[in-house]
Scaffold this motif. Structure first.
Motif, mmCIF file in Angstrom:
data_model
loop_
_atom_site.group_PDB
_atom_site.id
_atom_site.type_symbol
_atom_site.label_atom_id
_atom_site.label_comp_id
_atom_site.label_asym_id
_atom_site.label_seq_id
_atom_site.Cartn_x
_atom_site.Cartn_y
_atom_site.Cartn_z
ATOM 1 N N GLU A 1 0.670 -1.166 -0.008
ATOM 2 C CA GLU A 1 -0.015 0.174 -0.077
ATOM 3 C C GLU A 1 0.808 1.233 0.012
ATOM 4 O OE1 GLU A 1 -4.053 1.703 2.416
ATOM 5 O OE2 GLU A 1 -2.733 0.078 3.150
ATOM 6 N N VAL A 2 2.072 1.167 0.810
ATOM 7 C CA VAL A 2 2.907 2.288 0.944
ATOM 8 C C VAL A 2 3.628 2.549 -0.612
ATOM 9 C CG1 VAL A 2 5.016 3.544 1.921
ATOM 10 C CG2 VAL A 2 3.090 2.373 3.119
ATOM 11 N N ILE A 3 3.997 1.350 -1.099
ATOM 12 C CA ILE A 3 4.756 1.424 -2.525
ATOM 13 C C ILE A 3 3.853 2.137 -3.564
ATOM 14 C CG2 ILE A 3 5.740 0.212 -4.291
ATOM 15 C CD1 ILE A 3 6.715 -2.031 -2.056
ATOM 16 N N ASP A 4 2.531 1.541 -3.474
ATOM 17 C CA ASP A 4 1.643 2.195 -4.618
ATOM 18 C C ASP A 4 1.398 3.677 -4.204
ATOM 19 O OD1 ASP A 4 1.386 -0.304 -5.710
ATOM 20 O OD2 ASP A 4 -0.470 -0.734 -4.571
ATOM 21 N N ALA A 5 1.399 3.939 -2.951
ATOM 22 C CA ALA A 5 1.372 5.375 -2.642
ATOM 23 C C ALA A 5 2.462 6.257 -3.172
ATOM 24 C CB ALA A 5 0.928 5.642 -1.190
ATOM 25 N N VAL A 6 3.516 5.784 -2.852
ATOM 26 C CA VAL A 6 4.687 6.479 -3.316
ATOM 27 C C VAL A 6 4.929 6.711 -4.763
ATOM 28 C CG1 VAL A 6 7.412 6.680 -3.219
ATOM 29 C CG2 VAL A 6 6.082 5.818 -0.925
#
Length: 495
Positions: free
Chosen positions: A387-392
């Motif tokens: 989820e963080v990777i996609d947000a970044v």
């Protein structure tokens, strides 16, 4: 007249058009730029200025990055103590340490201005007095900031942070109080050395202290198990080691024999004109640093705070690395402009501004491309959370815009410092960042679905407005008038 100038140019540059770049001097370039120069000479003039720029900026970049890395390494080790310790130390670093750094670095830019111009004017003995005057003011600021450091827990609670975070944050900050006083000494001394083009020794010192700091932190945190307070005190110790080495170099090195003539009571005279420039310098840089730190804090108040804060933190880490690189170029730009204005070379100062900006923009294009190409890989270095990777990945284009702007904005700020425009730029920063950029970021972040991207857009808009204003100011500058201003400033500092 044009033909006469054409006849003189080969004599000024040497009969051989392919002669060594190092044979040129600022005075020669100033005289050449008064005339219409044949096209074939421009490449050599650009090469000369680029050489001067990289002699200064290469080592300045090393100093900027490795000084920044001292705190970065400490936080890395603290992260292995636990998530709560890392959150507390990180928040203390952003809010409390960021406040102190903004004030200290801002005040130190006044040393860059006056010492840089004094060195160009060959008023070497004045430089040591200016450095001592700056140290007195920095230590006074450190005393006031100590109160903020001591009550950092109450400050963090007041801005809405939980007690779970504020307790380790306060412990970490109190351990950094000795570092605050070391920073008060290091900032003026480093700017004093950089103003006289002593940059390589500073780079060696910074790298050496960084390596020692890494070893000491590992021993204190892992081997001796002194935890969070041990990490903070080790960071303080490392800064004091750096101060001691800087001071020994200034006092003992033959390179400083003309600029450092010992302690003098004159450091306490003529304080008011210098104090006004110091305050303007502090306000200018504080408004800039607090703006970016404030945007990270805002991310913590978004609905999905954990993901948004992680996203903002990862992107800001890469933005900070790029900024440290550009701050090295900014320092070099400040030194070059200050030296040439002090020497009475307005055309060379203007030429230097053009070369450093073109250079930094070209570098930023490369950095921007790297960010866009490796947008997923960059986030995976920090986290495995999808989820963080996609947000970044989604916010990476905004990071790329910020990286590109880093190739213009810090450099123009360096030119402003070298020229002594801190008071004007302080007003520009207040308007662009806080009256326009920050409100827009709040509206887009909290009132639309953009969330962290909206906050970042606010930051970008503020930076674009500030950058555009600085471009206009720089383009409209009367460099002959700036030479006169530099001479008047040095006269006031000598009173």
């Amino acid at each position: 007249m044009g033909s006469a100038a054409a006849e003189q140019q080969p004599l000024l540059l040497g009969q051989d058009p392919h002669g060594r770049i190092s044979d040129l001097s600022s005075a020669t370039i100033e005289e050449l730029l008064e005339h219409s120069i044949p096209l074939r000479w421009w490449a050599r003039l650009v090469a000369w200025e680029s050489r001067m720029l990289w002699l200064l900026s290469g080592s300045s970049i090393v100093v900027s990055i490795f000084n920044y890395m001292l705190s970065f390494v400490s936080l890395m080790f603290v992260g292995h103590l636990g998530a709560v310790e890392l959150a507390g130390a990180s928040m203390a670093s952003v809010v409390i340490q960021g406040l102190a750094y903004g004030i200290m670095l801002g005040m130190a830019s006044a040393v860059q201005t006056v010492c840089g111009q004094a060195y160009g004017a060959k008023r070497y003995s004045e430089m040591g007095i200016i450095c001592q005057r700056a140290i007195v003011l920095h230590l006074g600021a450190a005393v006031l900031l100590t109160v903020i450091y001591w009550f950092s827990g109450d400050i963090l609670l007041a801005i809405g942070q939980s007690e779970t975070i504020t307790e380790p944050g306060q412990l970490f900050t109190r351990g950094l109080i000795p570092q605050l006083y070391a920073f008060a000494l290091a900032c003026p001394m480093q700017r004093f050395l950089q103003a006289q083009n002593i940059v390589n020794p500073l780079a060696y010192m910074s790298v050496g202290v960084f390596l020692l700091h890494t070893l000491l932190t590992w021993i204190v945190v892992y081997v001796l198990d002194y935890g969070l307070l041990g990490a903070a005190l080790t960071l303080s110790l490392s800064w004091w080691i750096l101060v001691l080495i800087n001071a020994l170099y200034i006092v003992l090195s033959p390179s400083c024999k003309e600029t450092w003539t010992g302690l003098s009571i004159r450091a306490f005279t003529g304080v008011w004109p210098y104090f006004k420039l110091t305050v303007a310098s502090a306000v200018m840089l504080c408004l800039e640093i607090w703006y970016f730190n404030g945007l990270v804090l805002l991310a913590g108040f978004l609905p999905n705070a954990t993901i948004e804060l992680d996203t903002m933190s990862i992107c800001m880490n890469y933005w900070n690395w790029d900024l440290q690189f550009m701050l090295g170029l900014s320092t070099a730009a400040s030194i070059r402009v200050g030296n040439e204005l002090g020497a009475g070379h307005p055309r060379v100062a203007k030429f230097s501004v053009v070369v450093v900006n073109v250079t930094s923009i070209l570098i930023s294009i490369v950095f921007t491309a790297i960010v866009l190409i490796f947008r997923v890989g960059l986030s995976e270095l920090f986290t495995s959370d999808e989820e963080v990777i996609d947000a970044v990945s989604e916010i990476t284009p905004l990071l790329a815009i910020s990286v590109f702007l880093n190739g213009i904005q810090p450099i123009l700020s360096g030119v402003a410092i070298g020229s002594g425009w801190q008071a004007v730029v302080a007003y520009v920063n207040l308007t662009a960042y806080y009256i326009i950029g920050l409100p827009i970021g709040c509206v887009l972040g909290f009132k639309t679905s953009l969330e962290v991207a909206g906050i970042w857009w606010g930051m970008i808009i503020g930076v674009i407005l500030q950058t555009a204003t600085l471009i206009i100011l720089t383009a409209r500058t009367n460099w002959n008038k700036e030479v006169e201003n530099a001479a008047a400033r040095l006269h006031r500092s000598a009173e």
